[in-house]
Design a protein around this motif. Structure first.
Motif, PDB file in Angstrom:
ATOM      1  N   UNK A 123      49.365  26.183  34.319  1.00  0.00           N
ATOM      2  CA  UNK A 123      48.858  25.356  35.411  1.00  0.00           C
ATOM      3  C   UNK A 123      49.291  23.901  35.254  1.00  0.00           C
ATOM      4  N   UNK A 124      49.248  23.382  34.017  1.00  0.00           N
ATOM      5  CA  UNK A 124      49.567  21.978  33.800  1.00  0.00           C
ATOM      6  C   UNK A 124      51.060  21.702  33.611  1.00  0.00           C
ATOM      7  N   UNK A 167      60.825  31.371  35.057  1.00  0.00           N
ATOM      8  CA  UNK A 167      59.837  30.303  35.040  1.00  0.00           C
ATOM      9  C   UNK A 167      58.671  30.710  35.930  1.00  0.00           C
ATOM     10  N   UNK A 168      57.463  30.381  35.482  1.00  0.00           N
ATOM     11  CA  UNK A 168      56.255  30.812  36.173  1.00  0.00           C
ATOM     12  C   UNK A 168      55.493  29.639  36.761  1.00  0.00           C
ATOM     13  N   UNK A 169      54.744  29.934  37.808  1.00  0.00           N
ATOM     14  CA  UNK A 169      53.836  28.955  38.400  1.00  0.00           C
ATOM     15  C   UNK A 169      52.547  29.681  38.786  1.00  0.00           C
ATOM     16  N   UNK A 170      51.514  28.904  39.050  1.00  0.00           N
ATOM     17  CA  UNK A 170      50.246  29.502  39.452  1.00  0.00           C
ATOM     18  C   UNK A 170      50.278  29.829  40.941  1.00  0.00           C
ATOM     19  N   UNK A 171      49.343  30.645  41.377  1.00  0.00           N
ATOM     20  CA  UNK A 171      49.280  31.071  42.773  1.00  0.00           C
ATOM     21  C   UNK A 171      48.067  30.450  43.466  1.00  0.00           C
ATOM     22  N   UNK A 172      48.015  30.623  44.784  1.00  0.00           N
ATOM     23  CA  UNK A 172      46.868  30.150  45.547  1.00  0.00           C
ATOM     24  C   UNK A 172      45.601  30.895  45.139  1.00  0.00           C
ATOM     25  N   UNK A 182      43.692  22.002  45.438  1.00  0.00           N
ATOM     26  CA  UNK A 182      44.991  21.596  44.916  1.00  0.00           C
ATOM     27  C   UNK A 182      44.908  21.484  43.410  1.00  0.00           C
ATOM     28  N   UNK A 183      46.046  21.655  42.762  1.00  0.00           N
ATOM     29  CA  UNK A 183      46.104  21.478  41.314  1.00  0.00           C
ATOM     30  C   UNK A 183      45.848  20.033  40.910  1.00  0.00           C
ATOM     31  N   UNK A 192      47.951  16.184  26.687  1.00  0.00           N
ATOM     32  CA  UNK A 192      47.802  16.983  25.472  1.00  0.00           C
ATOM     33  C   UNK A 192      48.883  18.038  25.349  1.00  0.00           C
ATOM     34  N   UNK A 193      49.612  18.307  26.453  1.00  0.00           N
ATOM     35  CA  UNK A 193      50.580  19.396  26.458  1.00  0.00           C
ATOM     36  C   UNK A 193      52.022  18.909  26.459  1.00  0.00           C
ATOM     37  N   UNK A 194      52.246  17.663  26.105  1.00  0.00           N
ATOM     38  CA  UNK A 194      53.597  17.103  26.210  1.00  0.00           C
ATOM     39  C   UNK A 194      54.628  17.896  25.420  1.00  0.00           C
TER      40      UNK A 194
END
Length: 206
Positions: A123-124, A167-172, A182-183, A192-194
């Protein structure tokens, strides 16, 4: 000759050579393709099944024609498709709605901690590949990603043309489960995820 060397030589001598018959190569290819999550190049498949690249290419062509109903059998509900220079099984486009309906109709169950953490990373950091998520979490995430895909919480965004990595992304659907529009409404923890050097502890989407 050492005992270790003798043992290796004996093991190699006992291993029978793999058949190079086209039908046998095709069956081995099906077995490998059934379990892979990323498109596999002809070279990778050839190494996996122990056959020349040219033979694997011919076997792939025959399998594609078979699944497409161009041989004696019916057209299958799945297809063997080349994406980003690699080969992988996919559900045929006309059955996407059917599969989505089936998956969404399954009894809901609570996501594991590992699934929640993986979902948060995606998600991030989206779009993000499986290997990048694994690097951040410092664990293998193959089965977790399959679970998230099956639950309809993530989807394939694109395939890297150079590496073949999906590559993945989140869904609605995720937004609906979280009750946000919205995200951008997610808590600001992305710093924190750099690089994943500090791991991913204590932060999950609830």
């Amino acid at each position: 000759m050492t005992d270790d060397t003798a043992g290796v030589d004996a093991a190699e001598a006992e291993a029978p050579p793999r058949s190079q018959e086209p039908a046998d190569i095709a069956r081995r290819l099906e077995a490998i393709l059934m379990i892979v999550d990323e498109p596999q190049s002809l070279v990778s498949l050839a190494a996996a099944v122990g056959a020349p690249v040219a033979s694997v290419r011919r076997a792939i062509e025959e399998l594609v024609a078979d699944y497409d109903g161009e041989r004696s059998g019916p057209r299958r509900g799945f297809e063997l498709r080349e994406v980003g220079g690699g080969w992988r099984f996919y559900v045929r486009e006309e059955h996407d709605d059917l599969v989505a309906e089936f998956v969404n109709g399954q009894a809901p169950s609570r996501l594991s901690q590992a699934a929640l953490e993986t979902l948060a990373v995606i998600a991030y950091k989206q779009p993000v590949s499986r290997s990048q998520v694994a690097s951040i979490r410092a664990v293998n995430v193959d089965s977790v990603v399959r679970t998230l895909l099956a639950r309809g919480l993530i989807t394939e965004a694109f395939t890297d043309p150079e590496t073949g990595a999906i590559n993945y992304r989140t869904t609605d659907a995720l937004l609906g489960h979280l009750g946000i529009n919205s995200l951008d409404e997610l808590p600001p923890i992305s710093p924190l995820l750099d690089d994943g050097s500090a791991g991913f502890e204590g932060e999950t989407i609830r």
